[in-house]
Design a protein around this motif. Structure first.
Motif, PDB file in Angstrom:
ATOM      1  N   ASN A 146       0.852  -1.194   0.000  1.00  0.00           N
ATOM      2  CA  ASN A 146       0.000   0.000   0.000  1.00  0.00           C
ATOM      3  C   ASN A 146       0.885   1.241   0.000  1.00  0.00           C
ATOM      4  O   ASN A 146       2.100   1.159   0.109  1.00  0.00           O
ATOM      5  N   GLY A 147       0.221   2.384  -0.135  1.00  0.00           N
ATOM      6  CA  GLY A 147       0.943   3.646   0.022  1.00  0.00           C
ATOM      7  C   GLY A 147       1.505   4.192  -1.273  1.00  0.00           C
ATOM      8  O   GLY A 147       1.054   3.849  -2.376  1.00  0.00           O
ATOM      9  N   ALA A 148       2.513   5.073  -1.117  1.00  0.00           N
ATOM     10  CA  ALA A 148       3.128   5.724  -2.268  1.00  0.00           C
ATOM     11  C   ALA A 148       3.922   4.715  -3.096  1.00  0.00           C
ATOM     12  O   ALA A 148       4.338   3.675  -2.593  1.00  0.00           O
ATOM     13  N   ARG A 149       4.125   5.056  -4.352  1.00  0.00           N
ATOM     14  CA  ARG A 149       4.862   4.164  -5.244  1.00  0.00           C
ATOM     15  C   ARG A 149       6.268   3.920  -4.699  1.00  0.00           C
ATOM     16  O   ARG A 149       7.041   4.873  -4.496  1.00  0.00           O
ATOM     17  N   PRO A 150       6.634   2.649  -4.471  1.00  0.00           N
ATOM     18  CA  PRO A 150       7.984   2.345  -3.967  1.00  0.00           C
ATOM     19  C   PRO A 150       9.037   2.751  -4.993  1.00  0.00           C
ATOM     20  O   PRO A 150       8.832   2.620  -6.207  1.00  0.00           O
ATOM     21  N   ASP A 151      10.150   3.203  -4.500  1.00  0.00           N
ATOM     22  CA  ASP A 151      11.222   3.667  -5.370  1.00  0.00           C
ATOM     23  C   ASP A 151      12.236   2.550  -5.585  1.00  0.00           C
ATOM     24  O   ASP A 151      13.413   2.651  -5.212  1.00  0.00           O
ATOM     25  N   ARG A 152      11.767   1.426  -6.185  1.00  0.00           N
ATOM     26  CA  ARG A 152      12.681   0.318  -6.450  1.00  0.00           C
ATOM     27  C   ARG A 152      12.028  -0.634  -7.453  1.00  0.00           C
ATOM     28  O   ARG A 152      10.817  -0.757  -7.526  1.00  0.00           O
ATOM     29  N   GLY A 153      12.848  -1.329  -8.217  1.00  0.00           N
ATOM     30  CA  GLY A 153      12.377  -2.377  -9.105  1.00  0.00           C
ATOM     31  C   GLY A 153      11.323  -1.906 -10.086  1.00  0.00           C
ATOM     32  O   GLY A 153      11.237  -0.732 -10.446  1.00  0.00           O
ATOM     33  N   ALA A 154      10.519  -2.837 -10.530  1.00  0.00           N
ATOM     34  CA  ALA A 154       9.411  -2.567 -11.440  1.00  0.00           C
ATOM     35  C   ALA A 154       8.130  -2.570 -10.628  1.00  0.00           C
ATOM     36  O   ALA A 154       7.792  -3.577 -10.004  1.00  0.00           O
ATOM     37  N   CYS A 155       7.409  -1.444 -10.607  1.00  0.00           N
ATOM     38  CA  CYS A 155       6.194  -1.330  -9.799  1.00  0.00           C
ATOM     39  C   CYS A 155       5.012  -1.001 -10.697  1.00  0.00           C
ATOM     40  O   CYS A 155       5.060  -0.043 -11.484  1.00  0.00           O
ATOM     41  N   LEU A 156       3.963  -1.797 -10.576  1.00  0.00           N
ATOM     42  CA  LEU A 156       2.753  -1.621 -11.370  1.00  0.00           C
ATOM     43  C   LEU A 156       1.593  -1.296 -10.441  1.00  0.00           C
ATOM     44  O   LEU A 156       1.465  -1.889  -9.359  1.00  0.00           O
ATOM     45  N   ALA A 157       0.742  -0.383 -10.857  1.00  0.00           N
ATOM     46  CA  ALA A 157      -0.429  -0.034 -10.049  1.00  0.00           C
ATOM     47  C   ALA A 157      -1.323  -1.255  -9.895  1.00  0.00           C
ATOM     48  O   ALA A 157      -1.541  -2.019 -10.839  1.00  0.00           O
ATOM     49  N   ALA A 158      -1.838  -1.462  -8.688  1.00  0.00           N
ATOM     50  CA  ALA A 158      -2.680  -2.629  -8.407  1.00  0.00           C
ATOM     51  C   ALA A 158      -3.754  -2.252  -7.395  1.00  0.00           C
ATOM     52  O   ALA A 158      -3.609  -1.271  -6.647  1.00  0.00           O
ATOM     53  N   SER A 167      -3.169  -4.154   3.364  1.00  0.00           N
ATOM     54  CA  SER A 167      -4.620  -4.204   3.542  1.00  0.00           C
ATOM     55  C   SER A 167      -5.300  -3.928   2.207  1.00  0.00           C
ATOM     56  O   SER A 167      -4.682  -3.375   1.286  1.00  0.00           O
ATOM     57  N   PRO A 168      -6.573  -4.307   2.056  1.00  0.00           N
ATOM     58  CA  PRO A 168      -7.288  -4.027   0.807  1.00  0.00           C
ATOM     59  C   PRO A 168      -7.299  -2.536   0.480  1.00  0.00           C
ATOM     60  O   PRO A 168      -7.404  -1.691   1.373  1.00  0.00           O
ATOM     61  N   GLY A 169      -7.166  -2.252  -0.814  1.00  0.00           N
ATOM     62  CA  GLY A 169      -7.154  -0.866  -1.258  1.00  0.00           C
ATOM     63  C   GLY A 169      -6.140  -0.669  -2.365  1.00  0.00           C
ATOM     64  O   GLY A 169      -5.554  -1.620  -2.894  1.00  0.00           O
ATOM     65  N   ASP A 170      -5.897   0.607  -2.713  1.00  0.00           N
ATOM     66  CA  ASP A 170      -4.930   0.912  -3.760  1.00  0.00           C
ATOM     67  C   ASP A 170      -3.531   0.524  -3.316  1.00  0.00           C
ATOM     68  O   ASP A 170      -3.162   0.665  -2.136  1.00  0.00           O
ATOM     69  N   GLY A 171      -2.745   0.049  -4.272  1.00  0.00           N
ATOM     70  CA  GLY A 171      -1.395  -0.361  -3.915  1.00  0.00           C
ATOM     71  C   GLY A 171      -0.528  -0.537  -5.140  1.00  0.00           C
ATOM     72  O   GLY A 171      -0.860  -0.073  -6.242  1.00  0.00           O
ATOM     73  N   TRP A 172       0.595  -1.241  -4.923  1.00  0.00           N
ATOM     74  CA  TRP A 172       1.579  -1.431  -5.985  1.00  0.00           C
ATOM     75  C   TRP A 172       2.050  -2.884  -5.994  1.00  0.00           C
ATOM     76  O   TRP A 172       2.262  -3.475  -4.944  1.00  0.00           O
ATOM     77  N   LEU A 173       2.207  -3.394  -7.207  1.00  0.00           N
ATOM     78  CA  LEU A 173       2.802  -4.708  -7.390  1.00  0.00           C
ATOM     79  C   LEU A 173       4.264  -4.492  -7.731  1.00  0.00           C
ATOM     80  O   LEU A 173       4.594  -3.918  -8.775  1.00  0.00           O
ATOM     81  N   CYS A 174       5.144  -4.946  -6.851  1.00  0.00           N
ATOM     82  CA  CYS A 174       6.580  -4.733  -7.028  1.00  0.00           C
ATOM     83  C   CYS A 174       7.234  -6.026  -7.519  1.00  0.00           C
ATOM     84  O   CYS A 174       7.144  -7.065  -6.850  1.00  0.00           O
ATOM     85  N   LEU A 175       7.891  -5.964  -8.665  1.00  0.00           N
ATOM     86  CA  LEU A 175       8.495  -7.131  -9.291  1.00  0.00           C
ATOM     87  C   LEU A 175      10.013  -7.034  -9.247  1.00  0.00           C
ATOM     88  O   LEU A 175      10.586  -5.941  -9.327  1.00  0.00           O
ATOM     89  N   ASP A 176      10.655  -8.177  -9.144  1.00  0.00           N
ATOM     90  CA  ASP A 176      12.106  -8.266  -9.232  1.00  0.00           C
ATOM     91  C   ASP A 176      12.466  -8.515 -10.696  1.00  0.00           C
ATOM     92  O   ASP A 176      12.153  -9.581 -11.242  1.00  0.00           O
ATOM     93  N   PRO A 177      13.092  -7.569 -11.373  1.00  0.00           N
ATOM     94  CA  PRO A 177      13.397  -7.741 -12.795  1.00  0.00           C
ATOM     95  C   PRO A 177      14.241  -8.970 -13.099  1.00  0.00           C
ATOM     96  O   PRO A 177      14.233  -9.467 -14.232  1.00  0.00           O
ATOM     97  N   GLN A 178      14.985  -9.469 -12.099  1.00  0.00           N
ATOM     98  CA  GLN A 178      15.805 -10.652 -12.306  1.00  0.00           C
ATOM     99  C   GLN A 178      15.008 -11.952 -12.207  1.00  0.00           C
ATOM    100  O   GLN A 178      15.531 -13.027 -12.471  1.00  0.00           O
ATOM    101  N   ARG A 179      13.741 -11.851 -11.819  1.00  0.00           N
ATOM    102  CA  ARG A 179      12.934 -13.058 -11.631  1.00  0.00           C
ATOM    103  C   ARG A 179      11.612 -12.942 -12.385  1.00  0.00           C
ATOM    104  O   ARG A 179      10.545 -13.226 -11.872  1.00  0.00           O
ATOM    105  N   ILE A 180      11.725 -12.488 -13.622  1.00  0.00           N
ATOM    106  CA  ILE A 180      10.575 -12.361 -14.515  1.00  0.00           C
ATOM    107  C   ILE A 180      10.861 -13.189 -15.767  1.00  0.00           C
ATOM    108  O   ILE A 180      11.967 -13.147 -16.309  1.00  0.00           O
ATOM    109  N   PHE A 181       9.875 -13.940 -16.207  1.00  0.00           N
ATOM    110  CA  PHE A 181      10.018 -14.759 -17.405  1.00  0.00           C
ATOM    111  C   PHE A 181       9.075 -14.254 -18.488  1.00  0.00           C
ATOM    112  O   PHE A 181       7.934 -13.881 -18.214  1.00  0.00           O
ATOM    113  N   GLY A 182       9.570 -14.269 -19.725  1.00  0.00           N
ATOM    114  CA  GLY A 182       8.717 -13.928 -20.849  1.00  0.00           C
ATOM    115  C   GLY A 182       8.267 -15.182 -21.582  1.00  0.00           C
ATOM    116  O   GLY A 182       9.032 -16.141 -21.715  1.00  0.00           O
TER     117      GLY A 182
END
Length: 372
Positions: free
Chosen positions: A296-308, A346-361
């Motif tokens: 939750n909260g403000a957009r984290p300043d790390r990795g890849a973050c997507l609105a969720a 908690s439920p509500g607006d937030g961010w999905l934070c991904l580790d770019p080293q652990r993403i598969f295409g």
């Protein structure tokens, strides 16, 4: 006429090579299995894992000779056995429900395959006693099946499959299906222990990933009549080669998001992240629940973050005093789940934070490459 088979010294293992194997049931419009290639090493515990209709039991019955191949080769220890009858392949099979002779004792059931093969009585007794010891059945030898629990019956059925020393391959068709969950671990451990002790080549069919992951040295994942990946349990989890493997293996399975590749990076909902050598175009990105975090909260300043939009949390337990569990969220058009600490979530607006080293295409189901 009684057919007697010479009982050789214990071999207990076969090296299996399947090449371009295909099979179609009479009257069917499509192949149940298509162009399968699979190598099973001598003495290996191998699992065939897949959902209903994937072709697992069909492949098992082709290995045993109960079904004839349409095309391809099946090689045991360097010899093509495709045209051989089941008896000549030196294969034994255990089914979902134990098949025992009710009028016989446990000892007589164990000795029966040896008796049919013409083994001396002393050999019968010694082999039956040895297998009973390995499966912890010594105290049940004089009982009849009616006085056994379902777990004990299945152990006897497994013992029957192992008792002949000239059997080179043991096939198990969902042998724990009928067992209560509380006893499945006991059965699986007993089976794995005796497989290691005897060095027997075993092929285990299951739809249950827990059974496959805890029993097998390597697992072949079947999907729509094809093997989409064969690998160790660890590699199936950490390096899935196909989208279905990511989805099917894991609890929960891998999350997937629609994406595009632009100039060597993935783009999801306007956010560029990761790196790939694949050509530009539409794809999907996948990540395990353990490899991402929802906040939750403000957009984290790390990795890849997507609105969720965080929908709910579910407690699974504690780790070093911190409450951990599953967090479910909506990210664009997809629903994703992470496994993480629940502190401050908690439920509500937030961010999905991904580790770019652990993403598969993935494209057309196949993995493109791993972000570096």
């Amino acid at each position: 006429m009684v057919v007697r088979i010479r009982i050789a010294a214990w071999t207990g293992m076969a090296e299996i090579r399947i090449q371009q194997l295909s099979f179609r049931y009479p009257g069917a419009d499509t192949d149940t299995l298509a162009d399968l290639n699979l190598d099973i090493e001598s003495g290996e515990a191998h699992a065939l894992l897949g959902g209903s209709g994937a072709g697992k039991s069909t492949l098992l019955n082709l290995l045993s000779g109960l079904l004839p191949m349409d095309r391809g080769q099946m090689i045991f220890n360097g010899e093509d056995v495709g045209a051989r009858a089941p008896l000549a392949r030196r294969v034994s099979q255990v089914f979902q429900f134990p098949v025992l002779y009710e009028a016989m004792t446990v000892e007589d059931n164990l000795r029966f395959p040896l008796r049919c093969a013409g083994a001396p009585r002393a050999t019968q007794r010694a082999r039956a006693a040895d297998i009973a010891r390995r499966l912890h059945l010594e105290g049940l030898l004089k009982r009849k099946p009616a006085r056994l629990s379902l777990v004990e019956k299945q152990l006897v059925a497994i013992g029957k499959s192992l008792v002949r020393p000239d059997v080179s391959l043991v096939l198990l068709d969902e042998p724990l299906t009928a067992a209560q969950p509380a006893y499945k671990w006991q059965l699986r451990q007993a089976l794995k222990s005796v497989q290691r002790e005897l060095g027997t080549t075993m092929v285990y069919v299951t739809h249950d990933q827990t059974e496959a992951l805890t029993f097998a040295d390597r697992i072949s994942v079947l999907h729509e009549g094809r093997i989409v990946q064969t690998a160790s349990p660890e590699l199936l989890v950490t390096q899935p080669a196909h989208e279905h493997v990511g989805y099917f293996v894991g609890s929960p399975g891998m999350n997937f998001l629609d994406a595009r590749i632009e100039s060597g990076a993935y783009r999801v909902d306007g956010t560029l992240f990761g790196a790939t050598a694949a050509d530009d175009g539409i794809c999907r990105v996948g990540f395990r629940p353990e490899w991402a975090r929802l906040e939750n909260g403000a957009r984290p300043d790390r990795g890849a973050c997507l609105a969720a939009r965080i929908l709910q949390t579910r407690i699974l337990g504690t780790v070093q005093g911190s409450v951990h569990g599953l967090v479910t969220a909506r990210c664009g058009e997809a629903e994703v789940t992470t496994r993480q600490s629940l502190d401050g979530v908690s439920p509500g607006d937030g961010w999905l934070c991904l580790d770019p080293q652990r993403i598969f295409g993935f494209r057309d189901g196949l993995r493109i490459d791993h972000a570096q």
